[in-house]
Design a protein around this motif. Sequence first.
Motif, mmCIF file in Angstrom:
data_model
loop_
_atom_site.group_PDB
_atom_site.id
_atom_site.type_symbol
_atom_site.label_atom_id
_atom_site.label_comp_id
_atom_site.label_asym_id
_atom_site.label_seq_id
_atom_site.Cartn_x
_atom_site.Cartn_y
_atom_site.Cartn_z
ATOM 1 N N ASP A 38 0.829 -1.203 0.000
ATOM 2 C CA ASP A 38 0.000 0.000 0.000
ATOM 3 C C ASP A 38 0.866 1.257 0.000
ATOM 4 O O ASP A 38 1.960 1.269 0.556
ATOM 5 C CB ASP A 38 -0.899 0.018 1.239
ATOM 6 C CG ASP A 38 -1.848 -1.156 1.260
ATOM 7 O OD1 ASP A 38 -2.313 -1.574 0.186
ATOM 8 O OD2 ASP A 38 -2.118 -1.669 2.362
ATOM 9 N N TYR A 39 0.320 2.299 -0.593
ATOM 10 C CA TYR A 39 1.025 3.580 -0.678
ATOM 11 C C TYR A 39 0.314 4.616 0.187
ATOM 12 O O TYR A 39 -0.870 4.883 0.001
ATOM 13 C CB TYR A 39 1.059 4.067 -2.130
ATOM 14 C CG TYR A 39 1.907 3.198 -3.022
ATOM 15 C CD1 TYR A 39 3.236 3.518 -3.269
ATOM 16 C CD2 TYR A 39 1.376 2.057 -3.607
ATOM 17 C CE1 TYR A 39 4.021 2.716 -4.088
ATOM 18 C CE2 TYR A 39 2.155 1.240 -4.427
ATOM 19 C CZ TYR A 39 3.481 1.585 -4.661
ATOM 20 O OH TYR A 39 4.254 0.781 -5.480
ATOM 21 N N TYR A 40 1.081 5.186 1.107
ATOM 22 C CA TYR A 40 0.541 6.164 2.044
ATOM 23 C C TYR A 40 1.091 7.556 1.753
ATOM 24 O O TYR A 40 2.183 7.689 1.196
ATOM 25 C CB TYR A 40 0.917 5.778 3.477
ATOM 26 C CG TYR A 40 0.290 4.493 3.929
ATOM 27 C CD1 TYR A 40 -0.896 4.496 4.660
ATOM 28 C CD2 TYR A 40 0.875 3.276 3.613
ATOM 29 C CE1 TYR A 40 -1.479 3.303 5.065
ATOM 30 C CE2 TYR A 40 0.292 2.076 4.007
ATOM 31 C CZ TYR A 40 -0.885 2.094 4.737
ATOM 32 O OH TYR A 40 -1.474 0.928 5.130
ATOM 33 N N LEU A 47 -3.861 6.490 3.786
ATOM 34 C CA LEU A 47 -3.778 5.498 2.707
ATOM 35 C C LEU A 47 -4.316 6.111 1.417
ATOM 36 O O LEU A 47 -5.445 6.632 1.388
ATOM 37 C CB LEU A 47 -4.597 4.258 3.083
ATOM 38 C CG LEU A 47 -4.679 3.148 2.037
ATOM 39 C CD1 LEU A 47 -3.300 2.618 1.666
ATOM 40 C CD2 LEU A 47 -5.562 2.012 2.527
ATOM 41 N N LEU A 48 -3.508 6.094 0.353
ATOM 42 C CA LEU A 48 -3.892 6.749 -0.901
ATOM 43 C C LEU A 48 -4.110 5.772 -2.051
ATOM 44 O O LEU A 48 -5.111 5.863 -2.761
ATOM 45 C CB LEU A 48 -2.812 7.756 -1.311
ATOM 46 C CG LEU A 48 -2.504 8.888 -0.329
ATOM 47 C CD1 LEU A 48 -1.328 9.706 -0.854
ATOM 48 C CD2 LEU A 48 -3.713 9.778 -0.117
ATOM 49 N N PHE A 49 -3.147 4.859 -2.235
ATOM 50 C CA PHE A 49 -3.197 3.959 -3.397
ATOM 51 C C PHE A 49 -2.765 2.555 -2.993
ATOM 52 O O PHE A 49 -2.085 2.376 -1.991
ATOM 53 C CB PHE A 49 -2.261 4.463 -4.503
ATOM 54 C CG PHE A 49 -2.569 5.843 -4.992
ATOM 55 C CD1 PHE A 49 -3.607 6.068 -5.876
ATOM 56 C CD2 PHE A 49 -1.801 6.922 -4.567
ATOM 57 C CE1 PHE A 49 -3.897 7.350 -6.330
ATOM 58 C CE2 PHE A 49 -2.078 8.216 -5.014
ATOM 59 C CZ PHE A 49 -3.126 8.427 -5.902
ATOM 60 N N LYS A 50 -3.157 1.577 -3.838
ATOM 61 C CA LYS A 50 -2.759 0.190 -3.610
ATOM 62 C C LYS A 50 -2.001 -0.334 -4.817
ATOM 63 O O LYS A 50 -2.241 0.102 -5.947
ATOM 64 C CB LYS A 50 -4.002 -0.661 -3.365
ATOM 65 C CG LYS A 50 -4.672 -0.291 -2.070
ATOM 66 C CD LYS A 50 -5.784 -1.233 -1.704
ATOM 67 C CE LYS A 50 -6.161 -1.007 -0.251
ATOM 68 N NZ LYS A 50 -7.387 -1.709 0.119
ATOM 69 N N SER A 51 -1.114 -1.288 -4.556
ATOM 70 C CA SER A 51 -0.267 -1.806 -5.642
ATOM 71 C C SER A 51 -1.093 -2.475 -6.742
ATOM 72 O O SER A 51 -0.685 -2.486 -7.898
ATOM 73 C CB SER A 51 0.770 -2.785 -5.085
ATOM 74 O OG SER A 51 0.137 -3.831 -4.400
ATOM 75 N N SER A 65 -4.557 3.546 -11.433
ATOM 76 C CA SER A 65 -5.841 3.675 -12.124
ATOM 77 C C SER A 65 -6.990 3.915 -11.149
ATOM 78 O O SER A 65 -8.120 4.142 -11.557
ATOM 79 C CB SER A 65 -6.122 2.413 -12.938
ATOM 80 O OG SER A 65 -6.066 1.283 -12.096
ATOM 81 N N PHE A 66 -6.669 3.881 -9.869
ATOM 82 C CA PHE A 66 -7.720 3.958 -8.862
ATOM 83 C C PHE A 66 -7.105 4.504 -7.578
ATOM 84 O O PHE A 66 -5.935 4.231 -7.300
ATOM 85 C CB PHE A 66 -8.262 2.534 -8.619
ATOM 86 C CG PHE A 66 -9.613 2.480 -7.982
ATOM 87 C CD1 PHE A 66 -10.764 2.676 -8.732
ATOM 88 C CD2 PHE A 66 -9.730 2.229 -6.625
ATOM 89 C CE1 PHE A 66 -12.015 2.623 -8.137
ATOM 90 C CE2 PHE A 66 -10.980 2.174 -6.022
ATOM 91 C CZ PHE A 66 -12.118 2.375 -6.789
ATOM 92 N N GLU A 70 -12.315 8.469 -0.961
ATOM 93 C CA GLU A 70 -12.284 9.666 -0.099
ATOM 94 C C GLU A 70 -10.881 10.063 0.343
ATOM 95 O O GLU A 70 -10.713 10.713 1.365
ATOM 96 C CB GLU A 70 -13.147 9.447 1.159
ATOM 97 C CG GLU A 70 -14.622 9.248 0.881
ATOM 98 C CD GLU A 70 -15.283 10.478 0.283
ATOM 99 O OE1 GLU A 70 -15.124 11.574 0.847
ATOM 100 O OE2 GLU A 70 -15.922 10.339 -0.768
ATOM 101 N N SER A 71 -9.855 9.653 -0.387
ATOM 102 C CA SER A 71 -8.496 9.992 0.043
ATOM 103 C C SER A 71 -7.931 11.194 -0.703
ATOM 104 O O SER A 71 -6.933 11.769 -0.292
ATOM 105 C CB SER A 71 -7.564 8.784 -0.169
ATOM 106 O OG SER A 71 -7.393 8.524 -1.543
ATOM 107 N N ILE A 72 -8.585 11.574 -1.798
ATOM 108 C CA ILE A 72 -8.009 12.556 -2.722
ATOM 109 C C ILE A 72 -8.904 13.778 -2.865
ATOM 110 O O ILE A 72 -10.131 13.669 -2.910
ATOM 111 C CB ILE A 72 -7.832 11.912 -4.127
ATOM 112 C CG1 ILE A 72 -6.926 10.678 -4.065
ATOM 113 C CG2 ILE A 72 -7.315 12.926 -5.144
ATOM 114 C CD1 ILE A 72 -5.471 10.950 -3.853
ATOM 115 N N ARG A 73 -8.251 14.946 -2.966
ATOM 116 C CA ARG A 73 -8.953 16.186 -3.255
ATOM 117 C C ARG A 73 -8.537 16.625 -4.657
ATOM 118 O O ARG A 73 -7.365 16.512 -5.017
ATOM 119 C CB ARG A 73 -8.534 17.257 -2.247
ATOM 120 C CG ARG A 73 -9.405 18.471 -2.220
ATOM 121 C CD ARG A 73 -9.245 19.135 -0.857
ATOM 122 N NE ARG A 73 -8.180 20.124 -0.853
ATOM 123 C CZ ARG A 73 -8.344 21.387 -1.249
ATOM 124 N NH1 ARG A 73 -9.508 21.812 -1.669
ATOM 125 N NH2 ARG A 73 -7.343 22.230 -1.210
#
Length: 123
Positions: A38-40, A47-51, A65-66, A70-73
């Motif tokens: 996971d990418y934080y 938590l922002l993105f997953k591998s 691609s995803f 609710e992590s992004i503005r």
Amino acid sequence: MDKKWQTHLTDAQKHVCVDGGTEYPFTGEYNDFFESGDYYCVCCNALLFKSEDKFQSGCGWPAFSFSEKESIRYLRDSSHGMERIEVRCKQCDAHLGHVFNDGPPPTGTRYCINSVCLDFKAK
Ligand SMILES: [Zn+2]
């Protein structure tokens, strides 16, 4: 971006996350990196993105691609003579990169993210 999130950042991280800069393409730690995890957010640990959603875009920066719900503005960015959508961490307002609509199906989304903004944790 609130000062409380910035205390531990390196100059390179501040340049991107705080000042909205961009790391040089093909230089980032996670550009050519496809381990499972996971990418934080490097600033606030959200938590922002997953591998699973990371893909090789060839653009020189990590691409996803995803994003986590609710992590992004999203903000309109008209700088450098381009119309782009800037993406920031919703929790701490750190600049992360931009999002484009030329990604792979099914989302068609390509988050183009600076490696220095990310903190990877292996599964
Ligand atoms: Zn953050």
